[in-house]
Design a protein around this motif. Structure first.
Motif, PDB file in Angstrom:
ATOM      1  N   PRO A  88       9.566 -64.270   7.089  1.00 15.69           N
ATOM      2  CA  PRO A  88       8.785 -65.170   7.927  1.00 15.69           C
ATOM      3  C   PRO A  88       9.452 -66.545   8.027  1.00 15.69           C
ATOM      4  CG  PRO A  88       7.761 -65.035   5.766  1.00 15.69           C
ATOM      5  CD  PRO A  88       8.949 -64.096   5.770  1.00 15.69           C
ATOM      6  N   HIS A  89       9.425 -67.109   9.227  1.00 18.65           N
ATOM      7  CA  HIS A  89      10.058 -68.397   9.479  1.00 18.65           C
ATOM      8  C   HIS A  89       9.235 -69.526   8.846  1.00 18.65           C
ATOM      9  CE1 HIS A  89      12.599 -66.146  12.099  1.00 18.65           C
ATOM     10  NE2 HIS A  89      11.583 -65.793  12.860  1.00 18.65           N
ATOM     11  N   PRO A  90       9.880 -70.649   8.538  1.00 18.55           N
ATOM     12  CA  PRO A  90       9.154 -71.774   7.931  1.00 18.55           C
ATOM     13  C   PRO A  90       7.986 -72.234   8.809  1.00 18.55           C
ATOM     14  CG  PRO A  90      11.513 -72.192   7.911  1.00 18.55           C
ATOM     15  CD  PRO A  90      11.291 -70.951   8.729  1.00 18.55           C
ATOM     16  N   TRP A  91       6.904 -72.628   8.140  1.00 22.28           N
ATOM     17  CA  TRP A  91       5.750 -73.166   8.855  1.00 22.28           C
ATOM     18  C   TRP A  91       5.355 -74.480   8.198  1.00 22.28           C
ATOM     19  CZ3 TRP A  91       4.010 -72.196  13.423  1.00 22.28           C
ATOM     20  CH2 TRP A  91       2.827 -72.803  13.823  1.00 22.28           C
ATOM     21  N   PRO A  92       5.112 -75.528   8.959  1.00 24.14           N
ATOM     22  CA  PRO A  92       5.287 -75.610  10.397  1.00 24.14           C
ATOM     23  C   PRO A  92       6.763 -75.520  10.765  1.00 24.14           C
ATOM     24  CG  PRO A  92       4.817 -77.786   9.514  1.00 24.14           C
ATOM     25  CD  PRO A  92       4.704 -76.825   8.380  1.00 24.14           C
ATOM     26  N   PRO A  93       7.032 -75.152  12.017  1.00 26.64           N
ATOM     27  CA  PRO A  93       8.429 -75.029  12.420  1.00 26.64           C
ATOM     28  C   PRO A  93       9.166 -76.362  12.256  1.00 26.64           C
ATOM     29  CG  PRO A  93       6.972 -74.157  14.117  1.00 26.64           C
ATOM     30  CD  PRO A  93       6.105 -74.850  13.107  1.00 26.64           C
ATOM     31  N   PRO A  94      10.426 -76.317  11.843  1.00 27.57           N
ATOM     32  CA  PRO A  94      11.190 -77.550  11.701  1.00 27.57           C
ATOM     33  C   PRO A  94      11.410 -78.212  13.062  1.00 27.57           C
ATOM     34  CG  PRO A  94      12.335 -75.693  10.704  1.00 27.57           C
ATOM     35  CD  PRO A  94      11.176 -75.142  11.452  1.00 27.57           C
ATOM     36  N   PHE A  95      11.530 -79.534  13.046  1.00 30.78           N
ATOM     37  CA  PHE A  95      11.933 -80.253  14.255  1.00 30.78           C
ATOM     38  C   PHE A  95      13.390 -79.911  14.502  1.00 30.78           C
ATOM     39  CE2 PHE A  95      13.201 -83.726  16.927  1.00 30.78           C
ATOM     40  CZ  PHE A  95      12.073 -83.957  17.699  1.00 30.78           C
ATOM     41  N   THR A  96      13.773 -79.683  15.739  1.00 30.58           N
ATOM     42  CA  THR A  96      15.138 -79.259  16.035  1.00 30.58           C
ATOM     43  C   THR A  96      15.842 -80.260  16.947  1.00 30.58           C
ATOM     44  OG1 THR A  96      14.344 -77.885  17.866  1.00 30.58           O
ATOM     45  CG2 THR A  96      14.641 -76.809  15.727  1.00 30.58           C
ATOM     46  N   THR A  97      17.154 -80.362  16.752  1.00 32.89           N
ATOM     47  CA  THR A  97      17.990 -81.275  17.527  1.00 32.89           C
ATOM     48  C   THR A  97      18.320 -80.672  18.894  1.00 32.89           C
ATOM     49  OG1 THR A  97      20.022 -80.288  16.686  1.00 32.89           O
ATOM     50  CG2 THR A  97      19.094 -82.122  15.403  1.00 32.89           C
ATOM     51  N   ILE A  98      18.910 -81.506  19.753  1.00 33.28           N
ATOM     52  CA  ILE A  98      19.405 -80.993  21.029  1.00 33.28           C
ATOM     53  C   ILE A  98      20.400 -79.870  20.760  1.00 33.28           C
ATOM     54  CG2 ILE A  98      20.822 -81.514  23.057  1.00 33.28           C
ATOM     55  CD1 ILE A  98      19.589 -84.328  23.072  1.00 33.28           C
ATOM     56  N   ALA A  99      21.265 -80.050  19.776  1.00 33.85           N
ATOM     57  CA  ALA A  99      22.268 -79.027  19.459  1.00 33.85           C
ATOM     58  C   ALA A  99      21.604 -77.688  19.141  1.00 33.85           C
ATOM     59  CB  ALA A  99      23.131 -79.488  18.281  1.00 33.85           C
ATOM     60  N   TRP A 100      20.553 -77.710  18.312  1.00 38.58           N
ATOM     61  CA  TRP A 100      19.862 -76.469  17.960  1.00 38.58           C
ATOM     62  C   TRP A 100      19.237 -75.846  19.203  1.00 38.58           C
ATOM     63  CZ3 TRP A 100      15.482 -73.731  18.319  1.00 38.58           C
ATOM     64  CH2 TRP A 100      15.282 -72.684  17.427  1.00 38.58           C
ATOM     65  N   ARG A 101      18.527 -76.652  19.995  1.00 36.05           N
ATOM     66  CA  ARG A 101      17.819 -76.138  21.176  1.00 36.05           C
ATOM     67  C   ARG A 101      18.785 -75.557  22.202  1.00 36.05           C
ATOM     68  NH1 ARG A 101      12.511 -79.258  21.058  1.00 36.05           N
ATOM     69  NH2 ARG A 101      12.707 -80.318  19.069  1.00 36.05           N
ATOM     70  N   LEU A 102      19.889 -76.270  22.432  1.00 33.22           N
ATOM     71  CA  LEU A 102      20.851 -75.800  23.424  1.00 33.22           C
ATOM     72  C   LEU A 102      21.563 -74.539  22.942  1.00 33.22           C
ATOM     73  CD1 LEU A 102      22.007 -76.335  26.183  1.00 33.22           C
ATOM     74  CD2 LEU A 102      23.636 -77.926  25.125  1.00 33.22           C
ATOM     75  N   SER A 103      21.880 -74.472  21.656  1.00 36.50           N
ATOM     76  CA  SER A 103      22.487 -73.268  21.103  1.00 36.50           C
ATOM     77  C   SER A 103      21.532 -72.078  21.225  1.00 36.50           C
ATOM     78  CB  SER A 103      22.864 -73.500  19.636  1.00 36.50           C
ATOM     79  OG  SER A 103      23.371 -72.318  19.051  1.00 36.50           O
ATOM     80  N   HIS A 104      20.260 -72.306  20.909  1.00 33.51           N
ATOM     81  CA  HIS A 104      19.246 -71.254  21.026  1.00 33.51           C
ATOM     82  C   HIS A 104      19.136 -70.751  22.467  1.00 33.51           C
ATOM     83  CE1 HIS A 104      15.402 -69.175  20.786  1.00 33.51           C
ATOM     84  NE2 HIS A 104      14.861 -70.051  21.625  1.00 33.51           N
ATOM     85  N   LEU A 105      19.046 -71.668  23.426  1.00 33.81           N
ATOM     86  CA  LEU A 105      18.946 -71.268  24.836  1.00 33.81           C
ATOM     87  C   LEU A 105      20.182 -70.503  25.293  1.00 33.81           C
ATOM     88  CD1 LEU A 105      17.446 -74.342  26.727  1.00 33.81           C
ATOM     89  CD2 LEU A 105      16.493 -72.032  26.602  1.00 33.81           C
ATOM     90  N   SER A 106      21.346 -71.046  24.989  1.00 33.26           N
ATOM     91  CA  SER A 106      22.592 -70.415  25.443  1.00 33.26           C
ATOM     92  C   SER A 106      22.776 -69.039  24.830  1.00 33.26           C
ATOM     93  CB  SER A 106      23.781 -71.317  25.105  1.00 33.26           C
ATOM     94  OG  SER A 106      23.657 -72.543  25.777  1.00 33.26           O
ATOM     95  N   GLU A 107      22.452 -68.911  23.544  1.00 39.45           N
ATOM     96  CA  GLU A 107      22.546 -67.605  22.900  1.00 39.45           C
ATOM     97  C   GLU A 107      21.601 -66.613  23.571  1.00 39.45           C
ATOM     98  OE1 GLU A 107      20.175 -66.143  19.368  1.00 39.45           O
ATOM     99  OE2 GLU A 107      22.005 -66.880  18.409  1.00 39.45           O
ATOM    100  N   MET A 108      20.365 -67.035  23.794  1.00 36.29           N
ATOM    101  CA  MET A 108      19.374 -66.159  24.416  1.00 36.29           C
ATOM    102  C   MET A 108      19.862 -65.682  25.786  1.00 36.29           C
ATOM    103  SD  MET A 108      15.524 -67.093  25.709  1.00 36.29           S
ATOM    104  CE  MET A 108      16.197 -68.161  26.971  1.00 36.29           C
ATOM    105  N   LEU A 109      20.415 -66.588  26.577  1.00 40.97           N
ATOM    106  CA  LEU A 109      20.892 -66.213  27.909  1.00 40.97           C
ATOM    107  C   LEU A 109      22.113 -65.296  27.823  1.00 40.97           C
ATOM    108  CD1 LEU A 109      20.497 -69.653  29.709  1.00 40.97           C
ATOM    109  CD2 LEU A 109      19.023 -67.640  29.926  1.00 40.97           C
ATOM    110  N   ALA A 110      23.050 -65.630  26.944  1.00 36.60           N
ATOM    111  CA  ALA A 110      24.261 -64.815  26.821  1.00 36.60           C
ATOM    112  C   ALA A 110      23.945 -63.401  26.332  1.00 36.60           C
ATOM    113  CB  ALA A 110      25.252 -65.486  25.882  1.00 36.60           C
ATOM    114  N   LEU A 111      23.085 -63.291  25.321  1.00 34.45           N
ATOM    115  CA  LEU A 111      22.767 -61.965  24.788  1.00 34.45           C
ATOM    116  C   LEU A 111      21.995 -61.137  25.795  1.00 34.45           C
ATOM    117  CD1 LEU A 111      21.915 -62.751  21.061  1.00 34.45           C
ATOM    118  CD2 LEU A 111      24.104 -62.118  22.074  1.00 34.45           C
TER     119      LEU A 111
END
Length: 188
Positions: A88-111
């Motif tokens: 299970p992921h940490p709760w509450p969810p950690p605050f994320t940087t632009i780097a984290w958010r952009l990496s998450h989006l790009s990975e999701m789109l690429a996969l």
């Protein structure tokens, strides 16, 4: 393959939102939402990309430095990885940087692109994580919708997956835009 007419609005929304976010990150202007240009300044810097506005942010990190607070691993491949944790992921969810958010989006789109029109084999461990803003923005240019097996995709109608990808883009895009504003307005 012919695109079903009911997908056109989602595809158009995705294209508009993706371009608007890309322009927000690269400047000098972006569409304000009504077709007029709004100044956003220059391209996102590496400092801004990696900026941690609060303690214990999740971000992308050099693999040699290990994961950040409450993260148990660095996802992706290469010299950099994205903070992550097994379920299970940490709760509450950690605050994320632009780097984290952009990496998450790009990975999701690429996969999802790979699982739609590619070799149907990529996983998050295959995705190269970018440690600098310019390469991360360039990686964001990947577009795709699919039957990616590591989510609910195989059980969902294709239109629902297109809707979900749009929601992710809009959600994380708005967060990224807010972080750019906060970075610009921070005390020097």
């Amino acid at each position: 393959m012919t695109t079903p007419p009911r997908l056109y609005p989602l595809l158009e929304q995705f294209d508009f939102a993706r371009k608007r976010l890309a322009d927000r990150m690269t400047g000098p202007v972006m569409d304000s939402g009504d077709g007029t240009d709004t100044e956003v300044g220059g391209p996102m810097t590496d400092e801004e990309y990696l900026w941690e506005p609060v303690p214990d942010c999740w971000s992308v990190r050099r693999r040699v430095d290990g994961p950040g607070s409450r993260a148990t691993l660095l996802a992706g491949r290469g010299d950099w990885g994205r903070d992550a944790a097994s379920y299970p992921h940490p709760w509450p969810p950690p605050f994320t940087t632009i780097a984290w958010r952009l990496s998450h989006l790009s990975e999701m789109l690429a996969l999802r692109a790979d699982h739609t029109v590619g070799n149907h084999a990529l996983t998050r461990d295959d995705y190269p994580v970018c440690g600098d803003a310019a390469r991360a923005v360039a990686a964001f240019d990947t577009v795709g919708y699919c039957t990616y097996p590591h989510g609910s995709d195989p059980e969902e109608p294709f239109i629902d997956i297109a809707w979900w990808v749009n929601q992710e883009l809009l959600h994380h895009g708005a967060e990224t835009a807010l972080l750019r504003d906060l970075y610009r307005a921070r005390p020097q």
